[in-house]
Design a protein around this motif. Sequence first.
Motif, mmCIF file in Angstrom:
data_model
loop_
_atom_site.group_PDB
_atom_site.id
_atom_site.type_symbol
_atom_site.label_atom_id
_atom_site.label_comp_id
_atom_site.label_asym_id
_atom_site.label_seq_id
_atom_site.Cartn_x
_atom_site.Cartn_y
_atom_site.Cartn_z
ATOM 1 N N GLU A 272 0.858 -1.184 0.000
ATOM 2 C CA GLU A 272 0.000 0.000 0.000
ATOM 3 C C GLU A 272 0.902 1.244 0.000
ATOM 4 O O GLU A 272 1.597 1.520 0.976
ATOM 5 N N PHE A 273 0.860 2.007 -1.086
ATOM 6 C CA PHE A 273 1.777 3.133 -1.238
ATOM 7 C C PHE A 273 1.083 4.495 -1.321
ATOM 8 O O PHE A 273 1.749 5.526 -1.210
ATOM 9 N N ILE A 274 -0.212 4.517 -1.536
ATOM 10 C CA ILE A 274 -0.931 5.786 -1.578
ATOM 11 C C ILE A 274 -1.545 6.034 -0.207
ATOM 12 O O ILE A 274 -2.410 5.283 0.240
ATOM 13 N N ALA A 275 -1.072 7.070 0.462
ATOM 14 C CA ALA A 275 -1.560 7.363 1.811
ATOM 15 C C ALA A 275 -3.003 7.841 1.756
ATOM 16 O O ALA A 275 -3.352 8.688 0.927
ATOM 17 N N PRO A 276 -3.868 7.326 2.621
ATOM 18 C CA PRO A 276 -5.240 7.849 2.701
ATOM 19 C C PRO A 276 -5.215 9.326 3.114
ATOM 20 O O PRO A 276 -4.291 9.776 3.796
ATOM 21 N N GLU A 277 -6.228 10.049 2.719
ATOM 22 C CA GLU A 277 -6.294 11.469 3.076
ATOM 23 C C GLU A 277 -7.077 11.705 4.355
ATOM 24 O O GLU A 277 -6.969 12.772 4.957
ATOM 25 N N GLU A 278 -7.849 10.693 4.789
ATOM 26 C CA GLU A 278 -8.666 10.838 5.995
ATOM 27 C C GLU A 278 -8.424 9.652 6.933
ATOM 28 O O GLU A 278 -7.783 8.668 6.579
ATOM 29 N N PHE A 306 1.080 5.158 8.369
ATOM 30 C CA PHE A 306 1.047 6.330 7.500
ATOM 31 C C PHE A 306 1.028 7.533 8.433
ATOM 32 O O PHE A 306 0.382 7.501 9.488
ATOM 33 N N VAL A 307 1.733 8.576 8.059
ATOM 34 C CA VAL A 307 1.784 9.788 8.871
ATOM 35 C C VAL A 307 1.378 10.980 8.021
ATOM 36 O O VAL A 307 1.832 11.136 6.888
#
Length: 355
Positions: A272-278, A306-307
């Motif tokens: 998983e490489f796309i960080a969630p926005e929420e 994720f940070v």
Amino acid sequence: MRRNYIIALVVFAVMNLVALWLLWPKRFTQQPTSAEKVSAGSASPPVDTIARNHAAVTAEQFDEGKLNPQQREYLAEFKRPINFYGMVVDEARTPVEGATVTLGPIDNPIMSDSPGDARAQSSTSSAKSDAQGRFAVTGMRGSHLLVRVSKNGYYSAPNRSDAFFSHDTADPVMNWRLLPRGPEEPAIFVLRKKGEGTPLIRLPHLSVIVGKDGRPVDIHLATGRAVPVGQGDIRIEMSVGSEVVGPDRQYDWRCRISVPGGGLLPRKDDFEFIAPEEGYQPEEIIEKPKSLPRDDWDTDVFRHYFVKTGSGNYARVRLRLITRNSGSCVIEEAYLNPAGSPNLEYDPSKQASAR
């Protein structure tokens, strides 16, 4: 006095009998019990059980043919035919053609005491997946088979592209290993196709001393250094009690991981490489009181997040928090996108620099 002398003689005789029983050679060559054998219908006990019963063969015994019946049975395990069928797919379950399949049959029974001894090495070979992503292993022999799948342009990860095949399917210790498969039911190996990498700041493996007195320590993700409180991206506060209890010397400890002005989100998938926005939380508090059962208590914990930093940038970090010695936070890996994009797929040719 005479009575004490007789008692001493009796004790001495009993101790010698016990020592003789413990050292009797038959104890080292006893056959496996029925409970140690494979389920009904199997012709021989599992190789792990045989090894536990001292059937391992040295190079000298093998060369000179000085083998007992149990060791000959052990040797037979390494001559068993291996037929294994696999299929390589990507994350969308599309067949992957041309993947390299590295094969490591465990076909050498010699346990040499000399590192690098060629006589103690097992063989290796390779194959390629076809247009349907399939491959077959036939004609090999061995007690086990190590399988690893890879291809340029794809990610591979443990448990998705590795296998450890065993003939033994009944031993509960080995139940995580792949069962024998036929061509109609191949073992599935998953590779993930690499996406478009982006310039990221990559931190090397490093350790930051945080102490054990609960004081906050801020870490700057662009450099991996401890910085004055209020200037970092991640804050660690670790409190460790001094009182220990039990044979495992358990103690109370508590750690607070927070992102001032931002948040943390557990990263559950290495692909998983796309960080969630929420969905980010400002902190996580980890508490391990000394009263916990031993299986639930430990000196170290691992976290993968994720940070979303206070400045609005995204990162992915893998941390190890160590409560022993001086107390530290080990950054096992960290990737920061300084451009504000949630894309955290690393491309070494597009390395970004800290501002």
